[in-house]
Design a protein around this motif. Structure first.
Motif, PDB file in Angstrom:
ATOM      1  N   LYS A 196       0.845  -1.214   0.000  1.00 16.33           N
ATOM      2  CA  LYS A 196       0.000   0.000   0.000  1.00 16.33           C
ATOM      3  C   LYS A 196       0.873   1.255   0.000  1.00 16.33           C
ATOM      4  N   LEU A 197       1.979   1.247   0.739  1.00 17.89           N
ATOM      5  CA  LEU A 197       2.834   2.441   0.800  1.00 17.89           C
ATOM      6  C   LEU A 197       3.379   2.780  -0.583  1.00 17.89           C
ATOM      7  N   ILE A 198       3.635   1.754  -1.366  1.00 11.34           N
ATOM      8  CA  ILE A 198       4.128   2.000  -2.728  1.00 11.34           C
ATOM      9  C   ILE A 198       2.964   2.501  -3.598  1.00 11.34           C
ATOM     10  N   GLU A 199       1.796   1.890  -3.438  1.00 11.58           N
ATOM     11  CA  GLU A 199       0.642   2.270  -4.278  1.00 11.58           C
ATOM     12  C   GLU A 199       0.154   3.693  -3.988  1.00 11.58           C
ATOM     13  N   VAL A 200       0.334   4.178  -2.754  1.00 17.42           N
ATOM     14  CA  VAL A 200      -0.111   5.565  -2.472  1.00 17.42           C
ATOM     15  C   VAL A 200       1.009   6.564  -2.730  1.00 17.42           C
ATOM     16  N   GLY A 201       2.194   6.056  -3.082  1.00 13.48           N
ATOM     17  CA  GLY A 201       3.296   6.973  -3.391  1.00 13.48           C
ATOM     18  C   GLY A 201       4.068   7.416  -2.173  1.00 13.48           C
ATOM     19  N   PHE A 202       3.823   6.784  -1.027  1.00 13.01           N
ATOM     20  CA  PHE A 202       4.569   7.125   0.192  1.00 13.01           C
ATOM     21  C   PHE A 202       6.000   6.588   0.072  1.00 13.01           C
ATOM     22  N   SER A 203       6.107   5.348  -0.423  1.00 14.26           N
ATOM     23  CA  SER A 203       7.433   4.747  -0.681  1.00 14.26           C
ATOM     24  C   SER A 203       7.599   4.581  -2.181  1.00 14.26           C
ATOM     25  N   SER A 204       8.836   4.467  -2.612  1.00 15.80           N
ATOM     26  CA  SER A 204       9.072   4.210  -4.039  1.00 15.80           C
ATOM     27  C   SER A 204      10.063   3.054  -4.164  1.00 15.80           C
ATOM     28  N   LEU A 205       9.986   2.403  -5.314  1.00 17.16           N
ATOM     29  CA  LEU A 205      10.866   1.245  -5.557  1.00 17.16           C
ATOM     30  C   LEU A 205      12.062   1.690  -6.365  1.00 17.16           C
ATOM     31  N   SER A 206      13.273   1.244  -5.956  1.00 13.29           N
ATOM     32  CA  SER A 206      14.439   1.543  -6.808  1.00 13.29           C
ATOM     33  C   SER A 206      14.511   0.445  -7.866  1.00 13.29           C
ATOM     34  N   ALA A 207      15.407   0.560  -8.813  1.00 12.29           N
ATOM     35  CA  ALA A 207      15.463  -0.343  -9.978  1.00 12.29           C
ATOM     36  C   ALA A 207      15.478  -1.811  -9.545  1.00 12.29           C
ATOM     37  N   ARG A 208      16.282  -2.107  -8.524  1.00  7.34           N
ATOM     38  CA  ARG A 208      16.451  -3.530  -8.180  1.00  7.34           C
ATOM     39  C   ARG A 208      15.346  -4.041  -7.263  1.00  7.34           C
ATOM     40  N   THR A 210      11.457  -5.007  -5.927  1.00  8.46           N
ATOM     41  CA  THR A 210      10.111  -5.342  -6.409  1.00  8.46           C
ATOM     42  C   THR A 210       9.188  -5.274  -5.189  1.00  8.46           C
ATOM     43  N   ILE A 211       7.862  -5.205  -5.463  1.00  7.26           N
ATOM     44  CA  ILE A 211       6.902  -5.127  -4.362  1.00  7.26           C
ATOM     45  C   ILE A 211       7.026  -6.359  -3.476  1.00  7.26           C
ATOM     46  N   SER A 212       7.137  -7.549  -4.109  1.00  6.13           N
ATOM     47  CA  SER A 212       7.153  -8.772  -3.275  1.00  6.13           C
ATOM     48  C   SER A 212       8.453  -8.849  -2.467  1.00  6.13           C
ATOM     49  N   ARG A 213       9.555  -8.330  -3.025  1.00  2.45           N
ATOM     50  CA  ARG A 213      10.821  -8.265  -2.255  1.00  2.45           C
ATOM     51  C   ARG A 213      10.630  -7.366  -1.038  1.00  2.45           C
ATOM     52  N   GLN A 214       9.967  -6.237  -1.260  1.00  2.91           N
ATOM     53  CA  GLN A 214       9.751  -5.294  -0.155  1.00  2.91           C
ATOM     54  C   GLN A 214       8.864  -5.925   0.917  1.00  2.91           C
ATOM     55  N   GLN A 215       7.817  -6.652   0.473  1.00  3.41           N
ATOM     56  CA  GLN A 215       6.902  -7.285   1.438  1.00  3.41           C
ATOM     57  C   GLN A 215       7.655  -8.293   2.297  1.00  3.41           C
ATOM     58  N   LYS A 216       8.554  -9.042   1.668  1.00  2.30           N
ATOM     59  CA  LYS A 216       9.317 -10.053   2.407  1.00  2.30           C
ATOM     60  C   LYS A 216      10.267  -9.368   3.395  1.00  2.30           C
ATOM     61  N   LEU A 217      10.870  -8.279   2.922  1.00  2.00           N
ATOM     62  CA  LEU A 217      11.858  -7.554   3.731  1.00  2.00           C
ATOM     63  C   LEU A 217      11.229  -7.044   5.035  1.00  2.00           C
ATOM     64  N   TYR A 218       9.989  -6.505   4.911  1.00  2.00           N
ATOM     65  CA  TYR A 218       9.360  -5.866   6.084  1.00  2.00           C
ATOM     66  C   TYR A 218       8.404  -6.799   6.829  1.00  2.00           C
ATOM     67  N   LYS A 219       8.361  -8.098   6.407  1.00  2.00           N
ATOM     68  CA  LYS A 219       7.407  -9.020   7.024  1.00  2.00           C
ATOM     69  C   LYS A 219       7.657  -9.151   8.519  1.00  2.00           C
ATOM     70  N   LEU A 220       6.557  -9.234   9.298  1.00  2.00           N
ATOM     71  CA  LEU A 220       6.653  -9.364  10.758  1.00  2.00           C
ATOM     72  C   LEU A 220       5.937 -10.630  11.214  1.00  2.00           C
TER      73      LEU A 220
END
Ligand SMILES: CN(C)Cc1n[nH]c2ccc(-c3ccc(F)cc3OCCn3ccnc3)cc12
Length: 389
Positions: A196-208, A210-220
């Motif tokens: 959601k943070l990426i979809e609302v423009g709060f966060s942005s993805l750098s070239a390397r 992906t959304i699923s990488r980010q989800q895994k990174l921040y998973k709790l």
């Protein structure tokens, strides 16, 4: 010319840069009660003062609507704070509140200006001086009537209403810099709902990335880690008050709390404030964490209207490592449905920011004192022990 930068602030008892070495620590101006104006400041015609009773639904709704459309936005004007009515009642109706410190300006019954004060007892630099003063907040002028110089009048009027109560200092914060900050703190964000943070423009993805990488990174994990962690209850008030007042002595700027105030500020309120205590054997409370609910309206986005943000409030870790306590705070906030967990680099927060993967925000929050010269010109963020909502 009135609109010279800081034309108003230069008339106020606040140190400017060359006062830094000449002013002695303490009050800048001695308050004289009989000199305080007894009548409100004049307003331009058709504008009227009014005291807002936030317990009254209609009046609370008017404040809500004014702030929702006209209050603080982020630097890119993508998000605007959306304080709820329940939140405003929590923030502005603490024990000892004065009804004439919730100040509105109306034009034809429409609320166009707002400013508030609440009574606080502040400890400044050395433990001896405890000062009864006001915490100023929610200064807001409707977008359509800005540049009428209404803000300086709102500030002077609430100052008058504080002086009348024989109080001569104030504490406040702002994202902007006006004369003269006592501390410049930075805010940090920890992603809870990466997609959601990426979809609302709060966060942005750098070239390397992906959304699923980010989800895994921040998973709790689902479950918290700390043994004995549970929601705070009324029976905890006495222990939490002792724990908090003792803990805050580490800092150079902090409030002194009565049990009544701890009850008001920390007993959980749905969608407003969450507080969790760590209860050990024989019911001893050794730590607690707390965060408040402040959504931001997403100003224009096809899919989402709001960003659900939890803001770190006060966290006291005496037995539990602070990194573990705050990791549990992230898990609890995620489970309560928040998209992001925000905090400032004040108190001991920088001890967990990196390890828990907080990212720096794009702005700062400046702390101010009215009519008080500090011993040290500026305080470091980690010397600040107060959170303003
Ligand atoms: C404190 N209280 C007086 C409200 C207030 N006023 N001015 C502000 C400027 C920054 C922050 C702030 C504080 C902590 C934090 F983690 C993020 C923040 O702002 C993000 C940017 N933003 C603004 C609106 N929506 C998102 C609060 C405030």
């Amino acid at each position: 010319k009135l609109n010279k930068p800081h034309q108003f602030w230069e008339t106020q008892p606040i140190p400017n840069i060359n006062d830094m070495d000449s002013l002695k620590p303490g009050p800048i101006q001695e308050g004289v009660l009989e000199d305080v104006r007894k009548d409100p400041y004049n307003l331009i015609s058709k504008f009227e003062w009014c005291n807002i009773d936030l317990r009254n639904d209609e009046q609370a709704q008017q404040v809500y609507a004014l702030l929702k459309e006209n209050y603080v936005e982020d630097d890119d004007n993508m998000f605007r704070f959306d304080y709820s009515i329940d939140f405003l009642r929590w923030a502005l109706l603490p024990p000892g509140q004065y009804p004439d410190w919730i100040v509105g300006v109306k034009v034809n019954q429409k609320l166009v200006g707002f400013i508030t004060g609440i009574p606080v007892t502040l400890n400044i630099e050395n433990q001896q001086t405890k000062i009864k003063m006001t915490e100023i907040n929610f200064l807001c002028v409707h977008k359509k009537i800005r540049a009428n110089r209404l803000a300086p009048v709102l500030i002077k009027e609430i100052t008058r209403r504080v002086h009348i109560k024989n109080m001569w200092q104030a504490v406040y914060t702002a994202g902007i810099v006006v004369p003269t900050p006592i501390s410049q703190t930075r805010y940090y964000h920890r992603s809870l709902n990466a997609k959601k943070l990426i979809e609302v423009g709060f966060s942005s993805l750098s070239a390397r990335q992906t959304i699923s990488r980010q989800q895994k990174l921040y998973k709790l994990p689902e479950e918290t880690k700390t043994q004995g962690l549970r929601s705070m209850k009324k029976k905890d008030v006495a222990q939490v008050t002792k724990l908090l007042n003792e803990y805050l002595k580490k800092f150079k700027l902090y409030f002194k709390y009565t049990e009544d105030e701890v009850k008001h500020w920390f007993i959980p309120r749905k969608d407003v404030i969450s507080t969790y205590v760590v209860e050990k054997e024989q019911g001893i409370i050794t730590d607690f964490l707390s965060f408040y609910n402040l959504p931001s309206q997403v100003i224009k986005n096809p899919k989402y209207t709001h960003l659900k943000a939890a803001y770190s409030y006060y966290n006291v870790a005496t037995q539990t490592p602070i990194v573990q306590l705050m990791y549990d705070a992230l898990i609890l906030a995620k489970n309560e449905g928040y998209d992001v967990f925000n905090c400032l680099d004040i108190m001991e927060n920088e001890k967990f920011l990196k390890e828990l993967m907080f990212c720096p925000g794009d702005g700062q929050l400046n702390y101010y004192l009215y009519n008080w010269k500090l011993e040290s010109n500026m305080l470091k963020p980690e010397e600040i022990g107060i959170v303003l909502v």
